[in-house]
Design an enzyme around this catalytic site. Structure first.
Site, PDB file in Angstrom:
ATOM      1  N   ASP A 180      41.341  38.449  61.998  1.00 63.07           N
ATOM      2  CA  ASP A 180      42.263  38.054  60.936  1.00 63.07           C
ATOM      3  C   ASP A 180      42.105  39.097  59.818  1.00 63.07           C
ATOM      4  O   ASP A 180      41.113  39.846  59.805  1.00 63.07           O
ATOM      5  CB  ASP A 180      41.874  36.649  60.460  1.00 63.07           C
ATOM      6  CG  ASP A 180      42.637  36.226  59.232  1.00 63.07           C
ATOM      7  OD1 ASP A 180      43.868  36.377  59.223  1.00 63.07           O
ATOM      8  OD2 ASP A 180      42.001  35.753  58.261  1.00 63.07           O
ATOM      9  N   LEU A 181      43.041  39.172  58.906  1.00 64.45           N
ATOM     10  CA  LEU A 181      42.955  40.181  57.830  1.00 64.45           C
ATOM     11  C   LEU A 181      42.404  39.588  56.531  1.00 64.45           C
ATOM     12  O   LEU A 181      41.281  39.893  56.105  1.00 64.45           O
ATOM     13  CB  LEU A 181      44.350  40.773  57.579  1.00 64.45           C
ATOM     14  CG  LEU A 181      44.447  41.739  56.398  1.00 64.45           C
ATOM     15  CD1 LEU A 181      43.718  43.046  56.695  1.00 64.45           C
ATOM     16  CD2 LEU A 181      45.915  42.029  56.057  1.00 64.45           C
ATOM     17  N   ASP A 182      43.212  38.721  55.909  1.00 62.58           N
ATOM     18  CA  ASP A 182      42.860  38.185  54.590  1.00 62.58           C
ATOM     19  C   ASP A 182      41.634  37.280  54.696  1.00 62.58           C
ATOM     20  O   ASP A 182      41.648  36.292  55.425  1.00 62.58           O
ATOM     21  CB  ASP A 182      44.039  37.370  54.030  1.00 62.58           C
ATOM     22  CG  ASP A 182      45.271  38.234  53.776  1.00 62.58           C
ATOM     23  OD1 ASP A 182      45.154  39.225  53.050  1.00 62.58           O
ATOM     24  OD2 ASP A 182      46.350  37.916  54.323  1.00 62.58           O
ATOM     25  N   THR A 198      41.342  39.303  49.878  1.00 58.15           N
ATOM     26  CA  THR A 198      42.636  39.149  49.207  1.00 58.15           C
ATOM     27  C   THR A 198      42.958  37.703  48.821  1.00 58.15           C
ATOM     28  O   THR A 198      43.947  37.469  48.130  1.00 58.15           O
ATOM     29  CB  THR A 198      43.780  39.642  50.119  1.00 58.15           C
ATOM     30  OG1 THR A 198      43.481  39.200  51.431  1.00 58.15           O
ATOM     31  CG2 THR A 198      43.934  41.139  50.091  1.00 58.15           C
ATOM     32  N   LYS A 209      44.907  29.066  52.970  1.00 61.06           N
ATOM     33  CA  LYS A 209      44.345  30.206  53.701  1.00 61.06           C
ATOM     34  C   LYS A 209      44.865  30.220  55.135  1.00 61.06           C
ATOM     35  O   LYS A 209      44.843  29.193  55.821  1.00 61.06           O
ATOM     36  CB  LYS A 209      42.814  30.138  53.697  1.00 61.06           C
ATOM     37  CG  LYS A 209      42.227  30.495  52.343  1.00 61.06           C
ATOM     38  CD  LYS A 209      40.718  30.577  52.374  1.00 61.06           C
ATOM     39  CE  LYS A 209      40.199  30.917  50.982  1.00 61.06           C
ATOM     40  NZ  LYS A 209      38.739  30.777  50.895  1.00 61.06           N
ATOM     41  N   SER A 220      47.110  38.581  62.205  1.00 60.81           N
ATOM     42  CA  SER A 220      47.242  38.091  60.831  1.00 60.81           C
ATOM     43  C   SER A 220      48.605  37.460  60.579  1.00 60.81           C
ATOM     44  O   SER A 220      49.607  37.881  61.156  1.00 60.81           O
ATOM     45  CB  SER A 220      47.065  39.280  59.874  1.00 60.81           C
ATOM     46  OG  SER A 220      47.479  38.944  58.576  1.00 60.81           O
ATOM     47  N   ALA A 221      48.630  36.486  59.666  1.00 60.54           N
ATOM     48  CA  ALA A 221      49.887  35.859  59.261  1.00 60.54           C
ATOM     49  C   ALA A 221      50.641  36.714  58.238  1.00 60.54           C
ATOM     50  O   ALA A 221      51.803  36.453  57.933  1.00 60.54           O
ATOM     51  CB  ALA A 221      49.595  34.495  58.643  1.00 60.54           C
ATOM     52  N   LYS A 260      50.194  30.297  62.169  1.00 58.55           N
ATOM     53  CA  LYS A 260      48.954  29.544  62.407  1.00 58.55           C
ATOM     54  C   LYS A 260      49.103  28.184  61.734  1.00 58.55           C
ATOM     55  O   LYS A 260      49.700  28.124  60.671  1.00 58.55           O
ATOM     56  CB  LYS A 260      47.750  30.274  61.793  1.00 58.55           C
ATOM     57  CG  LYS A 260      47.479  31.660  62.387  1.00 58.55           C
ATOM     58  CD  LYS A 260      46.411  32.386  61.576  1.00 58.55           C
ATOM     59  CE  LYS A 260      46.270  33.843  62.003  1.00 58.55           C
ATOM     60  NZ  LYS A 260      45.345  34.614  61.168  1.00 58.55           N
ATOM     61  N   GLU A 317      37.840  34.595  62.072  1.00 57.27           N
ATOM     62  CA  GLU A 317      38.758  33.888  61.162  1.00 57.27           C
ATOM     63  C   GLU A 317      38.030  33.274  59.966  1.00 57.27           C
ATOM     64  O   GLU A 317      36.889  32.823  60.118  1.00 57.27           O
ATOM     65  CB  GLU A 317      39.412  32.734  61.917  1.00 57.27           C
ATOM     66  CG  GLU A 317      40.825  32.972  62.351  1.00 57.27           C
ATOM     67  CD  GLU A 317      41.834  33.085  61.216  1.00 57.27           C
ATOM     68  OE1 GLU A 317      41.504  32.756  60.067  1.00 57.27           O
ATOM     69  OE2 GLU A 317      42.954  33.512  61.477  1.00 57.27           O
ATOM     70  N   ASP A 318      38.697  33.215  58.828  1.00 57.87           N
ATOM     71  CA  ASP A 318      38.099  32.552  57.659  1.00 57.87           C
ATOM     72  C   ASP A 318      38.821  31.250  57.303  1.00 57.87           C
ATOM     73  O   ASP A 318      38.435  30.596  56.341  1.00 57.87           O
ATOM     74  CB  ASP A 318      38.147  33.466  56.422  1.00 57.87           C
ATOM     75  CG  ASP A 318      39.555  33.605  55.901  1.00 57.87           C
ATOM     76  OD1 ASP A 318      40.463  33.852  56.715  1.00 57.87           O
ATOM     77  OD2 ASP A 318      39.766  33.439  54.677  1.00 57.87           O
TER      78      ASP A 318
HETATM   79  C1  BG6 Z   1      47.383  34.989  55.398  1.00 56.06           C
HETATM   80  C2  BG6 Z   1      46.797  34.499  54.089  1.00 56.06           C
HETATM   81  O1  BG6 Z   1      46.545  35.931  55.985  1.00 56.06           O
HETATM   82  O2  BG6 Z   1      48.655  35.584  55.162  1.00 56.06           O
HETATM   83  C3  BG6 Z   1      47.749  33.548  53.410  1.00 56.06           C
HETATM   84  O3  BG6 Z   1      45.552  33.854  54.354  1.00 56.06           O
HETATM   85  C4  BG6 Z   1      49.113  34.216  53.232  1.00 56.06           C
HETATM   86  O4  BG6 Z   1      47.214  33.163  52.166  1.00 56.06           O
HETATM   87  C5  BG6 Z   1      49.631  34.710  54.573  1.00 56.06           C
HETATM   88  O5  BG6 Z   1      50.059  33.294  52.685  1.00 56.06           O
HETATM   89  C6  BG6 Z   1      50.954  35.461  54.447  1.00 56.06           C
HETATM   90  O6  BG6 Z   1      50.736  36.631  53.721  1.00 56.06           O
HETATM   91  P1  BG6 Z   1      51.869  37.564  53.113  1.00 56.06           P
HETATM   92  O7  BG6 Z   1      51.119  38.822  52.750  1.00 56.06           O
HETATM   93  O8  BG6 Z   1      52.870  37.806  54.205  1.00 56.06           O
HETATM   94  O9  BG6 Z   1      52.459  36.844  51.963  1.00 56.06           O
HETATM   95 MG    MG Z   2      42.365  34.687  56.589  1.00 55.52          MG
END
Ligand code: BG6
Ligand code: MG
Length: 219
Positions: free
Chosen positions: A9-11, A17, A45, A114-115, A145, A169-170
């Protein structure tokens, strides 16, 4: 088992972030007279931008037109990107880059799951875009997700069976997605919040590649 695929996962796993998402959503929430708390933020998250805004409006008991909804989501992203633009290598979370480099040295393929629709931009900003063999992000999936689509798509792009994939994942929603995808789920963060993960670590400085190899082979 021939090889294992590592899906990150990224964030909150690669970069810190969550605090920027929180600041940007707090500002939007304030405009509709709602105080967004850390507890609310935990529930956002791993959740897509659109789903996050739906949740905030639900909590606030506010309904808006589609036009207003899109404007709010757009403004949140503009604000969020002002923080992203200032990011650099110092925003990479402890131990994760070393872990990825060790895994690459052993020949394990690396994927992002990542989302976020800002994933490529963020990876380029912090200088680790080239470490990834496969990227699956918010632009390439239709179901957010906790749906497992993002991780299943990553396994397909890695050309590996789901059982050979490990997800880092977090977020609760992300752990649920990894479990539903029948992948080994490794939580990064709070043991209680991530209690559905197979294993939980506070950060990557506590994880060894040997441990992950052993667990992935055992499955
Ligand atoms: C996820 C974050 O990785 O990405 C969420 O944990 C965020 O908080 C989602 O809403 C979507 O991110 P973005 O950058 O497309 O707004
Ligand atoms: Mg995350």
């Amino acid at each position: 088992m021939n090889t294992i695929g590592l899906i990150f996962d990224l964030d909150g796993v690669i970069v810190d972030t969550a605090k920027f998402h929180f600041l940007a959503w707090k500002k939007i929430a304030r405009e509709i007279g709602f105080k967004l708390t850390e507890e609310h933020n935990e529930k956002l998250k791993g959740v897509s931008r659109v789903d996050s805004l739906h949740r905030i409006l639900d909590w606030a008991g506010v309904s808006v037109s589609d036009e207003k909804f899109n404007e709010m989501a757009h403004l949140k992203n503009i604000d969020y990107l002002t923080y992203v633009d200032k990011m650099n290598a110092a925003d990479i979370l402890p131990g994760v880059e070393t872990f990825i480099c060790q895994a690459k040295a052993k020949g394990y393929p690396i994927a992002l799951g990542s989302a976020s629709k800002n994933a490529s931009k963020i990876l380029k900003h912090v200088g680790i875009y080239d470490l990834f063999d496969v990227l699956v992000d918010g632009n390439s999936v239709s179901k957010a997700k906790p749906d497992p689509e993002v991780f299943i798509r990553a396994a397909q792009k890695l050309a590996l069976p789901v059982e050979n994939c490990v997800v880092f994942e977090d977020a609760e929603a992300g752990i649920q997605a990894a479990n539903t995808a029948h992948m080994l789920s490794i939580g990064l963060g709070d043991k209680y919040i991530l209690r559905n993960a197979k294993y939980v670590f506070p950060n990557f400085t506590e994880i060894t590649l040997e441990f992950i190899e052993q667990q992935a082979t055992k499955k």
